[in-house]
Write a protein that holds these residues in place. Structure first.
Motif, PDB file in Angstrom:
ATOM      1  N   ALA A 195      27.230  29.891  37.007  1.00 37.22           N
ATOM      2  CA  ALA A 195      27.563  31.225  36.532  1.00 37.22           C
ATOM      3  C   ALA A 195      28.047  31.152  35.102  1.00 37.22           C
ATOM      4  N   ALA A 196      27.703  32.133  34.286  1.00 35.29           N
ATOM      5  CA  ALA A 196      28.147  32.187  32.901  1.00 35.29           C
ATOM      6  C   ALA A 196      29.592  32.634  32.841  1.00 35.29           C
ATOM      7  N   PRO A 197      30.312  32.309  31.745  1.00 31.06           N
ATOM      8  CA  PRO A 197      31.711  32.722  31.628  1.00 31.06           C
ATOM      9  C   PRO A 197      31.871  34.239  31.717  1.00 31.06           C
ATOM     10  N   GLN A 198      32.988  34.650  32.269  1.00 35.78           N
ATOM     11  CA  GLN A 198      33.290  36.073  32.377  1.00 35.78           C
ATOM     12  C   GLN A 198      34.045  36.513  31.129  1.00 35.78           C
ATOM     13  N   ALA A 199      33.669  37.659  30.590  1.00 29.36           N
ATOM     14  CA  ALA A 199      34.268  38.101  29.339  1.00 29.36           C
ATOM     15  C   ALA A 199      35.221  39.266  29.510  1.00 29.36           C
ATOM     16  N   VAL A 200      35.061  40.049  30.543  1.00 27.70           N
ATOM     17  CA  VAL A 200      35.851  41.261  30.687  1.00 27.70           C
ATOM     18  C   VAL A 200      36.559  41.262  32.033  1.00 27.70           C
ATOM     19  N   ALA A 201      37.874  41.558  31.999  1.00 28.60           N
ATOM     20  CA  ALA A 201      38.664  41.534  33.242  1.00 28.60           C
ATOM     21  C   ALA A 201      38.105  42.502  34.269  1.00 28.60           C
ATOM     22  N   ASP A 202      37.656  43.670  33.826  1.00 31.97           N
ATOM     23  CA  ASP A 202      37.147  44.665  34.766  1.00 31.97           C
ATOM     24  C   ASP A 202      35.915  44.171  35.504  1.00 31.97           C
ATOM     25  N   GLU A 203      35.130  43.311  34.865  1.00 29.30           N
ATOM     26  CA  GLU A 203      33.936  42.786  35.523  1.00 29.30           C
ATOM     27  C   GLU A 203      34.325  41.928  36.716  1.00 29.30           C
ATOM     28  N   THR A 204      35.360  41.096  36.526  1.00 29.37           N
ATOM     29  CA  THR A 204      35.822  40.269  37.633  1.00 29.37           C
ATOM     30  C   THR A 204      36.400  41.133  38.736  1.00 29.37           C
ATOM     31  N   LYS A 205      37.227  42.092  38.358  1.00 24.50           N
ATOM     32  CA  LYS A 205      37.873  42.940  39.350  1.00 24.50           C
ATOM     33  C   LYS A 205      36.850  43.746  40.146  1.00 24.50           C
ATOM     34  N   SER A 206      35.770  44.180  39.471  1.00 32.89           N
ATOM     35  CA  SER A 206      34.767  44.977  40.170  1.00 32.89           C
ATOM     36  C   SER A 206      34.064  44.168  41.242  1.00 32.89           C
ATOM     37  N   ARG A 207      34.015  42.858  41.084  1.00 32.48           N
ATOM     38  CA  ARG A 207      33.375  42.006  42.080  1.00 32.48           C
ATOM     39  C   ARG A 207      34.293  41.724  43.260  1.00 32.48           C
ATOM     40  N   GLU A 208      35.567  41.977  43.078  1.00 29.91           N
ATOM     41  CA  GLU A 208      36.506  41.850  44.184  1.00 29.91           C
ATOM     42  C   GLU A 208      36.444  43.152  44.998  1.00 29.91           C
ATOM     43  N   TRP A 209      35.354  43.296  45.723  1.00 26.99           N
ATOM     44  CA  TRP A 209      35.030  44.547  46.419  1.00 26.99           C
ATOM     45  C   TRP A 209      36.127  45.018  47.362  1.00 26.99           C
ATOM     46  N   TYR A 210      36.857  44.079  47.907  1.00 18.21           N
ATOM     47  CA  TYR A 210      37.877  44.400  48.893  1.00 18.21           C
ATOM     48  C   TYR A 210      39.062  45.126  48.264  1.00 18.21           C
ATOM     49  N   LEU A 211      39.285  44.947  46.952  1.00  9.99           N
ATOM     50  CA  LEU A 211      40.389  45.646  46.299  1.00  9.99           C
ATOM     51  C   LEU A 211      40.174  47.152  46.355  1.00  9.99           C
ATOM     52  N   GLY A 212      38.962  47.582  46.069  1.00  8.86           N
ATOM     53  CA  GLY A 212      38.658  49.005  46.166  1.00  8.86           C
ATOM     54  C   GLY A 212      38.676  49.488  47.591  1.00  8.86           C
ATOM     55  N   ALA A 213      38.102  48.688  48.503  1.00 12.29           N
ATOM     56  CA  ALA A 213      38.043  49.081  49.907  1.00 12.29           C
ATOM     57  C   ALA A 213      39.439  49.214  50.514  1.00 12.29           C
ATOM     58  N   MET A 214      40.369  48.386  50.050  1.00 15.11           N
ATOM     59  CA  MET A 214      41.729  48.414  50.582  1.00 15.11           C
ATOM     60  C   MET A 214      42.658  49.331  49.789  1.00 15.11           C
ATOM     61  N   ARG A 215      42.120  49.962  48.720  1.00 12.10           N
ATOM     62  CA  ARG A 215      42.884  50.868  47.859  1.00 12.10           C
ATOM     63  C   ARG A 215      44.051  50.149  47.186  1.00 12.10           C
ATOM     64  N   ALA A 216      43.725  49.002  46.585  1.00 13.07           N
ATOM     65  CA  ALA A 216      44.751  48.177  45.954  1.00 13.07           C
ATOM     66  C   ALA A 216      45.467  48.910  44.834  1.00 13.07           C
ATOM     67  N   ASP A 217      44.733  49.623  43.983  1.00  9.43           N
ATOM     68  CA  ASP A 217      45.379  50.314  42.862  1.00  9.43           C
ATOM     69  C   ASP A 217      46.428  51.306  43.345  1.00  9.43           C
ATOM     70  N   ASP A 218      46.130  52.011  44.432  1.00  6.51           N
ATOM     71  CA  ASP A 218      47.102  52.951  44.980  1.00  6.51           C
ATOM     72  C   ASP A 218      48.295  52.214  45.585  1.00  6.51           C
ATOM     73  N   MET A 219      48.031  51.117  46.295  1.00  5.49           N
ATOM     74  CA  MET A 219      49.119  50.360  46.909  1.00  5.49           C
ATOM     75  C   MET A 219      50.032  49.755  45.855  1.00  5.49           C
ATOM     76  N   TRP A 220      49.452  49.337  44.717  1.00 11.36           N
ATOM     77  CA  TRP A 220      50.257  48.709  43.676  1.00 11.36           C
ATOM     78  C   TRP A 220      51.238  49.662  43.025  1.00 11.36           C
ATOM     79  N   LYS A 221      51.033  50.961  43.194  1.00 11.35           N
ATOM     80  CA  LYS A 221      52.011  51.928  42.705  1.00 11.35           C
ATOM     81  C   LYS A 221      53.255  51.938  43.584  1.00 11.35           C
ATOM     82  N   VAL A 222      53.115  51.404  44.795  1.00  8.27           N
ATOM     83  CA  VAL A 222      54.215  51.363  45.755  1.00  8.27           C
ATOM     84  C   VAL A 222      54.798  49.960  45.877  1.00  8.27           C
TER      85      VAL A 222
END
Length: 386
Positions: free
Chosen positions: A15-42
């Motif tokens: 795999a080529a180096p990753q350049a953007v943090a959002d690209e890595t986060k978008s591949r962590e599909w479970y973060l969106g499925a588990m609503r991580a951004d909302d949970m992190w506010k709590v």
């Protein structure tokens, strides 16, 4: 010797180096499925120490800088708790508490701290015991509320005696112990120690469709399931990230889920945190009989953090043990019948956006993946016991 649970489920290619943090986060599909951004506010897991009993943790990894405590190396050939020749422990630590710094992995509990406990080193013929038992005791004695063991293997009487005593000790000190159920569900389905031990939370793996993977071990001791398929981790040969799979990864995410809940409710005991995790899990069937594939269901910390669900119940009764045999913990600091399973596929508790499976290779920023698809097997008539 104990085998790391993810080994044998490796990745393909480069795999080529990753350049953007959002690209890595978008591949962590479970973060969106588990609503991580909302949970992190709590809750982000602040104030909770998670011991990673594994191959060591490389504290210089960009997303783990400032996240890793001193820890200990209890292996037969100690090299230091921050030495990780295999990369496995570092990967688990990142899934738990990674900060996403410089395009790195985001952990599900980025506010937690990692206590590295090195028990296994690359190329070393370390006997699993007393190393594993020693590692569990060290973690319990050094502030770990959660002990993550993404390892597993066939058990022997000697291992069982020593490690069971260490697990009982850790529970009495107020810790939770999570362990991988195993990755040979389609190759013999051999019971994996220490996940088989009383009081240990055995974790199975699901994919993007909330379907248990064909390789995730099924057994009466499975307590919970978590995402464990197409999980990003650093490629072994080249720079960048490759997709991985295993109950190791699922265990790390279950541990991180517990850290989020415990951070929000620091006055709860280990028994209470576990009880609400079991109560709020995405359940596969009606009734109280756990599934041999995903136990009481798929971890859903959002139900506790965002929806306020889950009754913590008594502080001194471990919900996985008989009520007549409670383990009294220290507070954390500031069904007998038959269940028929006719399919591995279960309803989506935290649905992902697309269907997935097998092993993927990410080729670079914005580029697609090569997928090795795996068909789910139909299994019926498994008798449960507790």
């Amino acid at each position: 010797m104990l085998a790391l649970a993810a080994i044998g489920l490796g990745t393909l290619g480069y795999a080529a180096p990753q350049a953007v943090a959002d690209e890595t986060k978008s591949r962590e599909w479970y973060l969106g499925a588990m609503r991580a951004d909302d949970m992190w506010k709590v809750s982000r897991g602040e104030g909770i120490t998670v011991a990673v009993v594994d191959s060591g943790v490389d504290s210089s990894t960009r997303e783990l800088q400032g996240q890793v405590l001193e820890g200990a190396d209890v292996s037969n050939e100690p090299m230091g708790a921050h030495v990780d020749q295999r990369g496995h422990g570092t990967e688990m630590a990142a899934l738990i508490a990674g900060t996403g710094a410089e395009g790195g992995i985001w952990g599900l509990a980025p506010g937690a701290r990692i206590l590295p406990v090195r028990t296994v080193g690359a190329g070393l013929a370390d006997a699993p015991d007393p190393l594993l038992a020693r590692g569990i005791r060290y973690a319990a004695d050094n502030g770990a509320r959660i002990i993550n063991i993404s390892q597993g293997g066939p058990e022997t009487p000697t291992q069982t005696r020593q490690t069971e005593a260490a697990v009982t000790y850790a529970l009495s000190k107020g810790a939770l112990v999570f362990a991988a159920s195993g990755n040979d569900g389609d190759k013999g389905n051999v019971p994996n120690y220490p996940a088989t031990m009383r009081g240990v939370v055995s974790v199975g793996a699901i994919d993007k469709t909330s379907t248990v993977t064909k390789w995730s071990n099924s057994a009466s001791n499975v307590a919970l399931a978590a995402p464990g398929d197409e999980i990003p981790g650093r490629c072994k040969i080249s720079a960048g990230f490759c997709a991985r799979q295993g109950t190791s990864q699922a265990t790390a995410l279950a541990s991180a889920s517990a850290a989020l809940i415990w951070s929000k409710h620091p006055d709860w005991t280990n028994n209470q945190v576990l009880r609400v995790m079991l109560e709020t899990a995405g359940k596969p069937t009606t009734g109280k009989i756990p599934s041999p594939y995903i136990g009481y269901g798929i971890v859903r910390p959002r139900k506790v953090l965002l929806d306020g669900e889950g009754n913590p119940g008594p502080s001194d009764v471990n919900p996985l043990l008989a009520a007549s045999e409670p383990v009294s913990p220290k507070p954390a600091p500031s069904g007998d019948s038959t269940s028929q399973e006719t399919s591995r596929r279960r309803s989506a508790a935290e649905p992902g956006p697309t269907q997935g499976g097998g092993t993927n290779l990410w080729l670079g920023v914005g580029i697609g993946a090569a997928v090795v698809a795996a068909a789910a097997a139909t299994i019926a008539g498994v008798r449960r016991r507790r």
